[in-house]
Design an enzyme around this catalytic site. Structure first.
Site, short mmCIF file in Angstrom:
data_model
loop_
_atom_site.label_atom_id
_atom_site.label_comp_id
_atom_site.label_asym_id
_atom_site.label_seq_id
_atom_site.Cartn_x
_atom_site.Cartn_y
_atom_site.Cartn_z
CD GLU A 295 19.95 19.30 9.94
OE1 GLU A 295 20.25 20.34 10.56
OE2 GLU A 295 20.26 19.11 8.75
CD GLU B 274 17.56 19.63 5.46
OE1 GLU B 274 18.55 20.39 5.42
OE2 GLU B 274 16.75 19.60 6.40
O1 AHR Z 1 18.08 23.61 4.49
C1 AHR Z 1 18.55 24.55 5.42
C2 AHR Z 1 18.75 23.95 6.79
O2 AHR Z 1 19.79 23.02 6.74
C3 AHR Z 1 17.60 23.17 7.35
O3 AHR Z 1 16.67 23.98 8.01
C4 AHR Z 1 18.27 22.25 8.34
O4 AHR Z 1 17.57 21.04 8.49
C5 AHR Z 1 19.65 22.06 7.77
O5 AHR Z 1 20.63 22.26 8.72
#
Ligand code: AHR
Length: 507
Positions: free
Chosen positions: A173, A292
Site C-alpha cells: 500500500e 487483502e
Molecule cells: O489488514 C490490515 C491492514 O489493512 C494492513 O496492514 C494494510 O495493508 C491495510 O490497510
C-alpha cells in the site's frame, strides 16, 4: 415466491481455478502472532510454542498460501531483527500499529509454522524505510543454497536448506499517506522496478507482486496502477488489490450489494493491465493478486495501550450478515478466475479474522469461517460462466442489484467413479425467499450429495468463546433434481452450497 433461473454448460469454462485464490494473510499486528499462532505454555502448544488448536482450525481451511509479515507492518520492518538467536533480537517501537515488537517470531519460525499448516509463504519486502538492496539481501538469505555471507548466515541460524519462497510482494500500500515511507507513483515504481530486477537476479524463479492502490476509493486509483505498470510491466507477474467493506449504516441491502463494487474494481484493473500491455505491444498478461479482502469496520474505534506488546487490535466480531458478504466476495473472485490468480482473506487469526483465540483458552470459529472453509474446500476445479435471470432491487448506492449471486464450479471427474462432481455457491441477497432453477447442461443423471446453508432470523447474530457454535451452517432442504438440472429454494438472505455429482453418461 420470487424466482430466478441460471443456465450454464459444462463447456462454458472460465478457466481452471488457481488454488491460491484461497490464500490468507498474517501480519505482525495485534494478537495474530503472539497468543494467536504462537503461545508457549498454552495447553495445546507444541515444542515450538505453536498452538495446536489453531493449527487444526487453519488446516480445515485448506489454505495454500499465506502473506507475511505485513501489511503496514512491513514498511518499517528489518528482516534481520527476526532471525538468529532469540536472546539477541531487538525489541522495537513498531510505528505502523503503535506497539512494541519483540521479534520472538521471524522469518524462519514463521516458515516452520507454515509447514505445519500446509501452506506456502507469500513474503513481502519493506519498500517503505528500505529499498532494493535490503530486498535483494533478504532473497539471498532465504533462497540461496549456501556459500555466500547471507545464505551461510541462514545455515548458521539452523536452516541448512534454502526456504525457496516463490512469491514476493514489492512493498505494501505504498500509495497510502498512512504508510511508513509513503511514495508517489513514480517514486514507488522506480523503487519497485529496481528491487524486482535485483531480487530476480538472485533467484530467477521467484514471482513478483507489485503494489496497486490501497482501495478503489484512493484519489490516485487507476492512474497509480497505470504508472506503476508503465515502469514495471516486464519485471512483475501480478498487480495487487486490496478492499474491505463495512456496514456502519446498518443498511443490509446496500452492504450485500458491495460485491458489485468489487466486481467493477476487478474489471477496471484487468482493463488497466491490458491497456499498459497493449501500449507496449506485449504478449505478456499481468494477473491480479487480491491480497487483502474482507469485511472490516466493527473495530474501527477500538483503542489500545500505546507501545504495549501484542494488545488486542482489529478484533472484529463478525455477524451472519458479514458471512453472507464474504460468501458473495468469494463468488466474485471465482467469477474472475481467469485473471485473479491469488487472493488473501485478510487476515487469519484474531485480527479481522475467521479464527479467534482466548489466551490460555480455546480457539473458536467466527461466522466468516464457514463460507471461506466451504469455498476453499469445494471451489476447486474449473469455474463456469453462468447466465442468470434474477429479481433485482435498488439500494442507496446501487441500482439493479440481482437478488441472486451465484457461480458453478466443475470439480472434475469423480474419484474412482464415472461422472463428474460439481458445486454451486449462491447468495440470496433478497429480503424474501427465492426459488432458483439451475439448468446444468452437459451434466446428466445428477444426484445431490450435500446441501449446506447459512441463514437465520437475526442477521446480527455472531459467535463468541461462550457460544462458539451459535452461527454455523445447517443442512438445506427442498432442493430437487429434474431432467435439466436442479431447483433450489433459498431462504431470504442466505448463503448456499450444493454439492452434486453427475452420472456416467456425462463423460
Ligand atoms: O489488514 C490490515 C491492514 O489493512 C494492513 O496492514 C494494510 O495493508 C491495510 O490497510
Amino acid at each position: 415466491m420470487q424466482q430466478a433461473t441460471v443456465k450454464t454448460h459444462r463447456d462454458f469454462t472460465i478457466l481452471e481455478i488457481d488454488p491460491r485464490l484461497y490464500g490468507s494473510f498474517i501480519e505482525h499486528l495485534g494478537r495474530a502472532i503472539y497468543t494467536g499462532i504462537y503461545e508457549p505454555g498454552h495447553p495445546t502448544a507444541d515444542a515450538d510454542g505453536f498452538r495446536g488448536d489453531v493449527l487444526d482450525l487453519v488446516r480445515e481451511l485448506n489454505i495454500p498460501v499465506i502473506r507475511y509479515p505485513g501489511g503496514n507492518f512491513v514498511s518499517g520492518y528489518n528482516w534481520e531483527d527476526g532471525v538468529g538467536p532469540r536472546s539477541e533480537r531487538p525489541r522495537r517501537l513498531e510505528l505502523a500499529w503503535n506497539v512494541t515488537e519483540t521479534n520472538e517470531i521471524g522469518t524462519n519460525e514463521f516458515a516452520a509454522w507454515l509447514k505445519k499448516a500446509g501452506a506456502e509463504m507469500m513474503m513481502a519486502v519493506n519498500l517503505g524505510t528500505r529499498g532494493p538492496e535490503e530486498a535483494r539481501q533478504f532473497v539471498e538469505y532465504c533462497n540461496h543454497p549456501g556459500g555466500t555471507r547471507l545464505s551461510d548466515l541462514r545455515i548458521a541460524h539452523g536452516y541448512p536448506e534454502p526456504h525457496n519462497f516463490k512469491l514476493w510482494c514489492l512493498g505494501n500500500e505504498m500509495d497510502g499517506p498512512w504508510q511508513i515511507g509513503h511514495k508517489t507513483a513514480t517514486e514507488y515504481a522506480r523503487t519497485a522496478l529496481e528491487a524486482a530486477k535485483v531480487m530476480r537476479w538472485v533467484d530467477p524463479s521467484i514471482e513478483l507482486v507489485v503494489s496497486g492502490s490501497s482501495n478503489i476509493g484512493m484519489p490516485t486509483f487507476g492512474s497509480w496502477e497505470a504508472e506503476v505498470l508503465d515502469h514495471t510491466y516486464d519485471h512483475v507477474d501480478y498487480l495487487s488489490m486490496h478492499q474491505y467493506y463495512g456496514n456502519p449504516e446498518s443498511d443490509t441491502a446496500n452492504f450485500l450489494a458491495r460485491t458489485l463494487d468489487m466486481d467493477a474494481f476487478i474489471r477496471t484493473l484487468i482493463a488497466t493491465c491490458d491497456y499498459v500491455g497493449g501500449k507496449r505491444r506485449s504478449k505478456k498478461k499481468i494477473m491480479l493478486s487480491f491480497d487483502e479482502w474482507n469485511v472490516w469496520f466493527h473495530s474501527h474505534n477500538a483503542k489500545h495501550e500505546p507501545w504495549s506488546v501484542a494488545p488486542p487490535q482489529l478484533e472484529d466480531i463478525y455477524t451472519l450478515e458479514d458471512a453472507l458478504l464474504v460468501g458473495s466476495m468469494l463468488i466474485t473472485l471465482l467469477r474472475h478466475a481467469d485473471r485473479v490468480k491469488i487472493a488473501c482473506l485478510a487476515q487469519l487469526i484474531n485480527v479481522i479474522a475467521p479464527i479467534m483465540t482466548v489466551p490460555g483458552g480455546p480457539a473458536w470459529r467466527q461466522t466468516i469461517y464457514y463460507p471461506f472453509m466451504y469455498t476453499s474446500n469445494f471451489g476447486r476445479g474449473t469455474a463456469l460462466h453462468v447466465i442468470t435471470d434474477s429479481p433485482k432491487y435498488d439500494s442507496r448506492d446501487y441500482t439493479d442489484v440481482p437478488w441472486l449471486d451465484t457461480i458453478v464450479v466443475d470439480n472434475g471427474p469423480r474419484a474412482a467413479a464415472d461422472g463428474r462432481e460439481l458445486t454451486i455457491f449462491a447468495v440470496n441477497r433478497g429480503e424474501e425467499p427465492l426459488l432458483t432453477h439451475y439448468e446444468l447442461n452437459g451434466y446428466d443423471g445428477l444426484v445431490i450429495d450435500e446441501h449446506i446453508q447459512l441463514t437465520g432470523a437475526d442477521l446480527q447474530a455472531s459467535n463468541s468463546p461462550e457460544q462458539p457454535d451459535h452461527v454455523r451452517p445447517t443442512g438445506g432442504s427442498g432442493a430437487a433434481v429434474d431432467e435439466r438440472g436442479i431447483t433450489v429454494p433459498m431462504p431470504a438472505r442466505s448463503w448456499q452450497v450444493l454439492r452434486l455429482r453427475s452420472g456416467a453418461a456425462s463423460e
